[in-house]
Write a protein that holds these residues in place. Structure first.
Motif, PDB file in Angstrom:
ATOM      1  N   GLY A  14      53.881  75.745   5.937  1.00 57.30           N
ATOM      2  CA  GLY A  14      54.365  74.163   6.501  1.00 57.30           C
ATOM      3  C   GLY A  14      55.834  74.102   5.824  1.00 57.30           C
ATOM      4  O   GLY A  14      55.871  74.789   5.061  1.00 57.30           O
ATOM      5  N   LYS A  15      56.505  72.619   5.722  1.00 58.01           N
ATOM      6  CA  LYS A  15      57.209  72.614   5.471  1.00 58.01           C
ATOM      7  C   LYS A  15      57.472  72.667   3.808  1.00 58.01           C
ATOM      8  O   LYS A  15      58.162  72.882   3.038  1.00 58.01           O
ATOM      9  CB  LYS A  15      57.948  71.082   6.089  1.00 58.01           C
ATOM     10  CG  LYS A  15      59.110  71.625   7.035  1.00 58.01           C
ATOM     11  CD  LYS A  15      59.693  70.287   7.509  1.00 58.01           C
ATOM     12  CE  LYS A  15      60.276  69.928   8.404  1.00 58.01           C
ATOM     13  NZ  LYS A  15      60.047  68.884   9.299  1.00 58.01           N
ATOM     14  N   SER A  16      56.520  71.787   3.489  1.00 63.08           N
ATOM     15  CA  SER A  16      56.142  71.509   1.949  1.00 63.08           C
ATOM     16  C   SER A  16      54.714  72.570   1.382  1.00 63.08           C
ATOM     17  O   SER A  16      55.066  71.816   0.007  1.00 63.08           O
ATOM     18  CB  SER A  16      55.571  69.781   1.912  1.00 63.08           C
ATOM     19  OG  SER A  16      54.872  69.442   2.653  1.00 63.08           O
ATOM     20  N   GLY A  17      54.242  72.356   2.273  1.00 68.03           N
ATOM     21  CA  GLY A  17      53.192  73.650   1.883  1.00 68.03           C
ATOM     22  C   GLY A  17      52.671  74.256   2.942  1.00 68.03           C
ATOM     23  O   GLY A  17      53.014  74.666   3.447  1.00 68.03           O
ATOM     24  N   ARG A  18      51.357  74.758   2.061  1.00 78.56           N
ATOM     25  CA  ARG A  18      50.656  76.231   3.224  1.00 78.56           C
ATOM     26  C   ARG A  18      49.058  75.629   3.050  1.00 78.56           C
ATOM     27  O   ARG A  18      48.488  75.627   2.002  1.00 78.56           O
ATOM     28  CB  ARG A  18      50.926  77.115   2.827  1.00 78.56           C
ATOM     29  CG  ARG A  18      50.777  77.166   1.049  1.00 78.56           C
ATOM     30  CD  ARG A  18      51.066  78.999   0.120  1.00 78.56           C
ATOM     31  NE  ARG A  18      50.409  79.515  -0.594  1.00 78.56           N
ATOM     32  CZ  ARG A  18      50.723  78.999  -2.658  1.00 78.56           C
ATOM     33  NH1 ARG A  18      51.314  78.814  -2.424  1.00 78.56           N
ATOM     34  NH2 ARG A  18      49.449  79.576  -2.539  1.00 78.56           N
ATOM     35  N   PHE A  19      48.332  76.585   3.887  1.00 81.95           N
ATOM     36  CA  PHE A  19      46.854  77.001   3.153  1.00 81.95           C
ATOM     37  C   PHE A  19      46.681  78.437   3.805  1.00 81.95           C
ATOM     38  O   PHE A  19      47.185  79.531   3.973  1.00 81.95           O
ATOM     39  CB  PHE A  19      46.559  76.324   4.809  1.00 81.95           C
ATOM     40  CG  PHE A  19      46.636  75.075   5.613  1.00 81.95           C
ATOM     41  CD1 PHE A  19      45.667  73.856   4.760  1.00 81.95           C
ATOM     42  CD2 PHE A  19      47.458  74.592   6.545  1.00 81.95           C
ATOM     43  CE1 PHE A  19      45.956  72.794   4.893  1.00 81.95           C
ATOM     44  CE2 PHE A  19      47.809  73.340   6.678  1.00 81.95           C
ATOM     45  CZ  PHE A  19      46.439  72.571   6.205  1.00 81.95           C
ATOM     46  N   ASP A  20      46.482  78.685   2.410  1.00 78.44           N
ATOM     47  CA  ASP A  20      45.840  79.987   2.060  1.00 78.44           C
ATOM     48  C   ASP A  20      44.400  80.002   3.112  1.00 78.44           C
ATOM     49  O   ASP A  20      43.502  79.407   2.101  1.00 78.44           O
ATOM     50  CB  ASP A  20      45.779  80.561   0.286  1.00 78.44           C
ATOM     51  CG  ASP A  20      46.794  80.036  -0.011  1.00 78.44           C
ATOM     52  OD1 ASP A  20      47.733  80.316   0.940  1.00 78.44           O
ATOM     53  OD2 ASP A  20      47.258  80.486  -1.251  1.00 78.44           O
ATOM     54  N   ILE A  21      43.911  81.355   3.095  1.00 77.12           N
ATOM     55  CA  ILE A  21      42.904  81.989   4.220  1.00 77.12           C
ATOM     56  C   ILE A  21      41.777  82.561   3.645  1.00 77.12           C
ATOM     57  O   ILE A  21      42.942  83.832   3.941  1.00 77.12           O
ATOM     58  CB  ILE A  21      42.967  81.260   5.207  1.00 77.12           C
ATOM     59  CG1 ILE A  21      44.079  80.133   6.093  1.00 77.12           C
ATOM     60  CG2 ILE A  21      41.566  81.769   6.253  1.00 77.12           C
ATOM     61  CD1 ILE A  21      44.284  80.218   7.472  1.00 77.12           C
ATOM     62  N   TYR A  22      41.001  82.344   3.482  1.00 73.14           N
ATOM     63  CA  TYR A  22      40.126  83.302   2.976  1.00 73.14           C
ATOM     64  C   TYR A  22      38.671  83.769   4.124  1.00 73.14           C
ATOM     65  O   TYR A  22      38.132  83.029   3.865  1.00 73.14           O
ATOM     66  CB  TYR A  22      39.489  83.346   1.642  1.00 73.14           C
ATOM     67  CG  TYR A  22      40.628  82.941   0.292  1.00 73.14           C
ATOM     68  CD1 TYR A  22      41.002  84.266  -0.711  1.00 73.14           C
ATOM     69  CD2 TYR A  22      41.355  81.357   0.049  1.00 73.14           C
ATOM     70  CE1 TYR A  22      42.004  83.607  -0.849  1.00 73.14           C
ATOM     71  CE2 TYR A  22      41.830  81.781  -0.828  1.00 73.14           C
ATOM     72  CZ  TYR A  22      42.446  82.318  -1.097  1.00 73.14           C
ATOM     73  OH  TYR A  22      43.518  82.296  -2.052  1.00 73.14           O
TER      74      TYR A  22
END
Ligand SMILES: C[S@@+](CC[C@H](N)C(=O)[O-])C[C@H]1O[C@@H](n2cnc3c(N)ncnc32)[C@H](O)[C@@H]1O
Length: 290
Positions: free
Chosen positions: A277-285
């Motif tokens: 996203g703009k300011s962050g992210r989601f790391d998916i395992y």
């Protein structure tokens, strides 16, 4: 008292002043008792009329404190956190009942929310309820979105002040019919997930969600003024890497980690996929497809 309930000294960063309205005295007292129990001998407590001052004994030399290093936790109509000092920012509380998003989320909008995509809501049939363990609940904002979209959540929040805010928010929401059905899917635990994680059964949740505080000390990391007090209280969750192992063991399908844009991977583990996203992210395992 078990170690699970011992609060580490570095988790309390500033002197905490507890203020209460007369009708909230019992609740404030119960909080102070529990808080000091968690702090053990780090806690010194001073009682005035309608206030307690709780200070971690060895951490701070109070004469050298600048005034906005004090934080007040106020028990009134609602429980809120307030920085004390000149030109203080606004209060921080959990107000689920005033959340404009809930209506939209409850009525079909919201599957496009990044957090909903990250946990995999788009991949399961409408009538399947996802179980989510949110191991770092904070003020419950992400959890609320997922609950409004039908997920059932167990929340863990180890900081007693944050937990008190969240508990109060959930209690007030339970009195408002439009929100109560959403928050009834959120159940709050007070433990440190790193400590209790080992005792929970493997693969007992569809998804485990992690959003620890990131120890970025630059000014730009202090997003909203109100949130500074929150960060001041919690610090940087320096032990966050230790969340990964128990989270991975407990998840049946996936672990989702919310991270600031430039942050390294949690525990150095490379995710299977990422949502940016703009300011962050989601790391998916991912472990197993839905
Ligand atoms: C960035 S906040 C989470 C914000 C939350 N996702 C929200 O939407 O409001 C991180 C929170 O996780 C809590 N936390 C960090 N490590 C924890 C642990 N091991 N067990 C329980 N809570 C933890 C911190 O006290 C803090 O309140």
């Amino acid at each position: 008292m078990s170690n699970a309930f011992k609060l580490k000294q570095e988790q309390v960063q500033a002197a905490l002043i507890v203020l209460y309205a007369p009708h909230r005295e019992t609740q404030a007292k119960a909080f102070v008792e529990h808080f000091c129990e968690q702090l053990g001998d780090q806690c010194s407590e001073k009682t005035n009329a309608q206030s307690f001052v709780i200070r971690p004994k060895q951490k701070l030399d109070l004469t050298s404190l600048d005034s906005d290093a004090h934080i007040a936790l106020v028990f009134d109509e609602e429980v809120y956190l307030q920085a004390v000092g000149p030109k203080p920012p606004g209060p921080v509380s959990v107000a689920f009942e005033g959340n404009a998003m809930i209506h939209r989320l409850k009525h079909g909008g919201g599957k496009g929310e990044q957090v909903a995509k990250a946990v995999g809501l788009g991949k399961v049939p409408q009538d399947r309820q996802l179980t989510v363990l949110d191991a770092t609940a904070g003020l419950g904002r992400d959890a609320l979105i997922l609950a409004a979209l039908g997920c059932k959540l167990d929340l863990y929040e180890r900081n007693p002040v944050v937990r008190e805010l969240l508990k109060d928010g959930l209690e007030r929401a339970s009195l408002v019919s439009d929100v109560a059905d959403v928050t009834s899917r959120m159940s709050l635990n007070g433990e440190d997930f790193i400590t209790v994680g080992d005792s929970l059964e493997s693969e007992s949740y569809d998804v485990v969600y992690l959003d620890p505080m990131f120890p970025d000390r630059s000014k730009s990391a202090l997003v909203k003024k109100e949130m500074r007090v929150f960060k001041q209280l919690i610090g940087g969750d320096e032990d966050a890497d230790a969340l990964f192992e128990p989270a991975y063991r407990l998840a049946k399908h996936r672990v989702v980690v919310k991270r600031p844009k430039a942050a390294p991977f949690l525990a150095g583990k490379t995710p299977s996929l990422q949502l940016k996203g703009k300011s962050g992210r989601f790391d998916i395992y991912t472990k197993k497809a839905f």
